[in-house]
Design a protein around this motif. Structure first.
Motif, PDB file in Angstrom:
ATOM      1  N   HIS A  63       0.832  -1.202   0.000  1.00  0.00           N
ATOM      2  CA  HIS A  63       0.000   0.000   0.000  1.00  0.00           C
ATOM      3  C   HIS A  63       0.869   1.256   0.000  1.00  0.00           C
ATOM      4  CE1 HIS A  63      -3.276  -2.616   0.293  1.00  0.00           C
ATOM      5  NE2 HIS A  63      -3.579  -2.523   1.566  1.00  0.00           N
ATOM      6  N   ALA A  64       1.975   1.211   0.741  1.00  0.00           N
ATOM      7  CA  ALA A  64       2.870   2.373   0.789  1.00  0.00           C
ATOM      8  C   ALA A  64       3.499   2.627  -0.583  1.00  0.00           C
ATOM      9  CB  ALA A  64       3.949   2.163   1.842  1.00  0.00           C
ATOM     10  N   LEU A  65       3.885   1.568  -1.274  1.00  0.00           N
ATOM     11  CA  LEU A  65       4.442   1.732  -2.614  1.00  0.00           C
ATOM     12  C   LEU A  65       3.405   2.343  -3.555  1.00  0.00           C
ATOM     13  CD1 LEU A  65       6.413  -1.627  -2.999  1.00  0.00           C
ATOM     14  CD2 LEU A  65       7.400   0.667  -2.825  1.00  0.00           C
ATOM     15  N   HIS A  66       2.164   1.928  -3.421  1.00  0.00           N
ATOM     16  CA  HIS A  66       1.103   2.514  -4.248  1.00  0.00           C
ATOM     17  C   HIS A  66       0.897   3.993  -3.905  1.00  0.00           C
ATOM     18  CE1 HIS A  66      -3.109   3.584  -5.196  1.00  0.00           C
ATOM     19  NE2 HIS A  66      -2.928   2.833  -6.259  1.00  0.00           N
ATOM     20  N   THR A  67       0.996   4.324  -2.627  1.00  0.00           N
ATOM     21  CA  THR A  67       0.801   5.702  -2.195  1.00  0.00           C
ATOM     22  C   THR A  67       1.884   6.618  -2.738  1.00  0.00           C
ATOM     23  OG1 THR A  67      -0.261   4.900  -0.175  1.00  0.00           O
ATOM     24  CG2 THR A  67       0.519   7.166  -0.155  1.00  0.00           C
ATOM     25  N   LEU A  68       3.070   6.091  -2.972  1.00  0.00           N
ATOM     26  CA  LEU A  68       4.154   6.887  -3.540  1.00  0.00           C
ATOM     27  C   LEU A  68       4.046   7.045  -5.054  1.00  0.00           C
ATOM     28  CD1 LEU A  68       7.172   5.472  -1.494  1.00  0.00           C
ATOM     29  CD2 LEU A  68       6.092   7.703  -1.235  1.00  0.00           C
ATOM     30  N   GLY A  69       3.055   6.391  -5.670  1.00  0.00           N
ATOM     31  CA  GLY A  69       2.903   6.459  -7.117  1.00  0.00           C
ATOM     32  C   GLY A  69       2.733   7.869  -7.666  1.00  0.00           C
ATOM     33  N   PRO A  70       1.859   8.706  -7.080  1.00  0.00           N
ATOM     34  CA  PRO A  70       1.729  10.078  -7.604  1.00  0.00           C
ATOM     35  C   PRO A  70       3.036  10.858  -7.588  1.00  0.00           C
ATOM     36  CG  PRO A  70      -0.117   9.540  -6.173  1.00  0.00           C
ATOM     37  CD  PRO A  70       0.854   8.410  -6.047  1.00  0.00           C
ATOM     38  N   LEU A  71       3.854  10.648  -6.567  1.00  0.00           N
ATOM     39  CA  LEU A  71       5.139  11.338  -6.521  1.00  0.00           C
ATOM     40  C   LEU A  71       6.057  10.836  -7.627  1.00  0.00           C
ATOM     41  CD1 LEU A  71       7.102  13.293  -5.218  1.00  0.00           C
ATOM     42  CD2 LEU A  71       7.683  11.515  -3.545  1.00  0.00           C
ATOM     43  N   ASP A  72       6.023   9.537  -7.895  1.00  0.00           N
ATOM     44  CA  ASP A  72       6.830   9.004  -8.996  1.00  0.00           C
ATOM     45  C   ASP A  72       6.411   9.617 -10.328  1.00  0.00           C
ATOM     46  OD1 ASP A  72       8.246   7.392  -7.290  1.00  0.00           O
ATOM     47  OD2 ASP A  72       6.976   5.634  -7.589  1.00  0.00           O
ATOM     48  N   GLU A  73       5.099   9.806 -10.508  1.00  0.00           N
ATOM     49  CA  GLU A  73       4.609  10.375 -11.769  1.00  0.00           C
ATOM     50  C   GLU A  73       5.065  11.822 -11.928  1.00  0.00           C
ATOM     51  OE1 GLU A  73       2.090  12.544 -14.454  1.00  0.00           O
ATOM     52  OE2 GLU A  73       2.005  12.784 -12.279  1.00  0.00           O
ATOM     53  N   VAL A  74       4.996  12.603 -10.851  1.00  0.00           N
ATOM     54  CA  VAL A  74       5.448  13.999 -10.922  1.00  0.00           C
ATOM     55  C   VAL A  74       6.952  14.050 -11.153  1.00  0.00           C
ATOM     56  CG1 VAL A  74       5.589  16.184  -9.670  1.00  0.00           C
ATOM     57  CG2 VAL A  74       3.555  14.771  -9.458  1.00  0.00           C
ATOM     58  N   ARG A  75       7.691  13.168 -10.491  1.00  0.00           N
ATOM     59  CA  ARG A  75       9.149  13.135 -10.647  1.00  0.00           C
ATOM     60  C   ARG A  75       9.538  12.820 -12.097  1.00  0.00           C
ATOM     61  NH1 ARG A  75      13.162  10.209  -7.670  1.00  0.00           N
ATOM     62  NH2 ARG A  75      11.552   8.869  -6.784  1.00  0.00           N
ATOM     63  N   THR A  76       8.815  11.887 -12.722  1.00  0.00           N
ATOM     64  CA  THR A  76       9.114  11.543 -14.112  1.00  0.00           C
ATOM     65  C   THR A  76       8.949  12.760 -15.018  1.00  0.00           C
ATOM     66  OG1 THR A  76       8.419   9.256 -13.751  1.00  0.00           O
ATOM     67  CG2 THR A  76       8.491  10.037 -16.026  1.00  0.00           C
ATOM     68  N   ARG A  77       7.893  13.519 -14.819  1.00  0.00           N
ATOM     69  CA  ARG A  77       7.687  14.712 -15.643  1.00  0.00           C
ATOM     70  C   ARG A  77       8.701  15.801 -15.314  1.00  0.00           C
ATOM     71  NH1 ARG A  77       3.524  17.171 -14.406  1.00  0.00           N
ATOM     72  NH2 ARG A  77       2.529  15.938 -12.774  1.00  0.00           N
ATOM     73  N   TRP A  78       9.122  15.870 -14.063  1.00  0.00           N
ATOM     74  CA  TRP A  78      10.158  16.835 -13.683  1.00  0.00           C
ATOM     75  C   TRP A  78      11.469  16.530 -14.408  1.00  0.00           C
ATOM     76  CZ3 TRP A  78      11.337  21.358 -11.830  1.00  0.00           C
ATOM     77  CH2 TRP A  78      12.609  21.610 -11.290  1.00  0.00           C
ATOM     78  N   GLN A  79      11.817  15.267 -14.468  1.00  0.00           N
ATOM     79  CA  GLN A  79      13.034  14.887 -15.169  1.00  0.00           C
ATOM     80  C   GLN A  79      12.903  15.155 -16.670  1.00  0.00           C
ATOM     81  OE1 GLN A  79      15.616  14.220 -13.620  1.00  0.00           O
ATOM     82  NE2 GLN A  79      15.055  13.461 -11.598  1.00  0.00           N
TER      83      GLN A  79
END
Length: 390
Positions: free
Chosen positions: A313-329
């Motif tokens: 569940h914690a890994l799923h909760t970090l998903g939105p941050l991963d998506e924003v980070r990908t666009r930041w890069q």
């Protein structure tokens, strides 16, 4: 009654009664214990076993020196441990043969504590990054948390994979300090004014900036309108933007007013859209990280949540941050940096995962060392009988 404290005492009591139980607890590290005195004592017992203490390989009853030597060794690293407390630990263990199950309980509590600690660190770093306008520290803490979750999954004996919780944890959206909120709002309004007044400015940010990156929902809706005009190839100016906003019902439902839209469009329209878009994204990253950290902490503080479910569940909760980070890069022209994932071995799961998984299965009878124990236990016995102190 504290079940975690009882489990820690039971593990130590089982090993004090039967040193052979250490062979079934190789996967349990001393730092998984919550109380410092328990960490020191378990580390001392492991050291005595590694040094070849006579109690480990001896026959017959366990010598009293096993307890006294463990207390002496642990006392070198922690204060307040006495021999009487060691005997309390012995009496706290119902069945020495259940030591692996007690150890699993200790690991369960350690996983919840570890996830909580790293979620707090991510939240603190996100708040600091928001004040300083930096995101690298926040992204690093997010990578650390992802790596910790992956490692904990391996130790618990499960595969780390994002799984959405049945119900999202109830968390309060992080609020910005007034001065910072004003600065973020100014950046967003400035960017929108530039996108309206500068032909082609949308092309500089549309590939990586999303409406959800705006802190003000009204600003995000205006950016959505601009994106729709850009996507259809229609001209962008204050009149076409007002018309698009009206068609989407933003004026009717109160999301925007004509006066507010006019004020934004009348702002200074000379600026660098890409630079302003990155400013908006910096704020989005820190806000998303803070919200994800709060949600992960809420999950970790739910004692009824099993470790495997907590990790996924914690890994799923970090998903939105991963998506924003990908666009930041993408905005910065470099690939996203991610925490290293644990790859599955072609020859089978790692030994540590096997050991962890076995503690959650019905234990099998361990073969008795020759010359140490009597006849083998009955088929229903899980572990060899404990030895009494002499």
């Amino acid at each position: 009654m504290n079940p975690l404290l009882n489990a820690e005492q039971a593990v130590l009591g089982a090993v004090l009664l039967d040193p052979g139980q250490l062979a079934h607890l190789e996967w349990l590290a001393p730092d998984r214990f919550y109380r410092p005195v328990h960490r020191a004592l378990f580390a001392a017992l492991r050291k005595l076993r590694g040094d070849g203490h006579p109690a480990v390989e001896g026959e017959g009853p366990v010598p009293l020196s096993w307890v006294t030597d463990a207390v002496d060794e642990a006392s070198l690293h922690v204060r307040g441990l006495t021999a009487s407390y060691a005997h309390i630990l012995v009496s706290a263990c119902p069945r020495p043969a259940h030591a692996p199950v007690y150890g699993r309980m200790v690991l369960d509590g350690a996983i919840h504590r570890t996830v909580t600690q790293h979620a707090i660190r991510l939240h603190q770093e996100a708040r600091t990054g928001a004040l300083q306008g930096e995101v690298e520290g926040t992204l690093h803490c997010a990578d650390v948390l992802t790596g910790v979750l992956t490692d904990l999954a391996r130790r618990w004996g499960t595969e780390p994979r994002p799984v959405a919780p049945a119900t999202s944890p109830a968390t309060v959206a992080p609020s910005l300090p007034p001065a910072q909120a004003d600065r973020v709002a100014e950046d967003e309004e400035f960017l929108l004014a530039v996108l309206v007044e500068r032909p082609g400015a949308m092309g500089e940010v549309v590939d990586w900036l999303r409406p959800g990156d705006f802190a003000d929902p009204a600003h995000g809706q205006l950016y959505r309108c601009l994106g729709a005009l850009h996507h259809r190839g229609e001209p962008i100016d204050r009149i076409t933007l007002l018309w698009e906003a009206q068609r989407r019902g933003l004026l009717a439902d109160g999301t925007l007013s004509e006066d507010r839209l006019t004020a934004i469009c009348d702002g200074m329209g000379a600026g660098d859209a890409e630079w302003l878009g990155k400013q908006v994204m910096r704020s989005s990253i820190t806000r998303t990280a803070a919200a994800s950290a709060r949600a992960v902490r809420a999950l970790a503080e739910d004692e009824a949540l099993a470790p495997g479910r907590l990790i996924n569940h914690a890994l799923h909760t970090l998903g939105p941050l991963d998506e924003v980070r990908t666009r930041w890069q993408t905005a910065n022209g470099r690939p996203a940096s991610r925490a290293p994932a644990t790859a599955s071995s072609p020859s089978g799961p790692p030994a540590a995962r096997v050991h962890a998984a076995l503690t959650r299965s019905t234990p099998r009878t361990a073969p008795s060392p020759p010359g140490r124990l009597g006849p083998g236990p009955a088929p229903t016995a899980a572990r060899p009988p404990s030895r009494n102190h002499s």
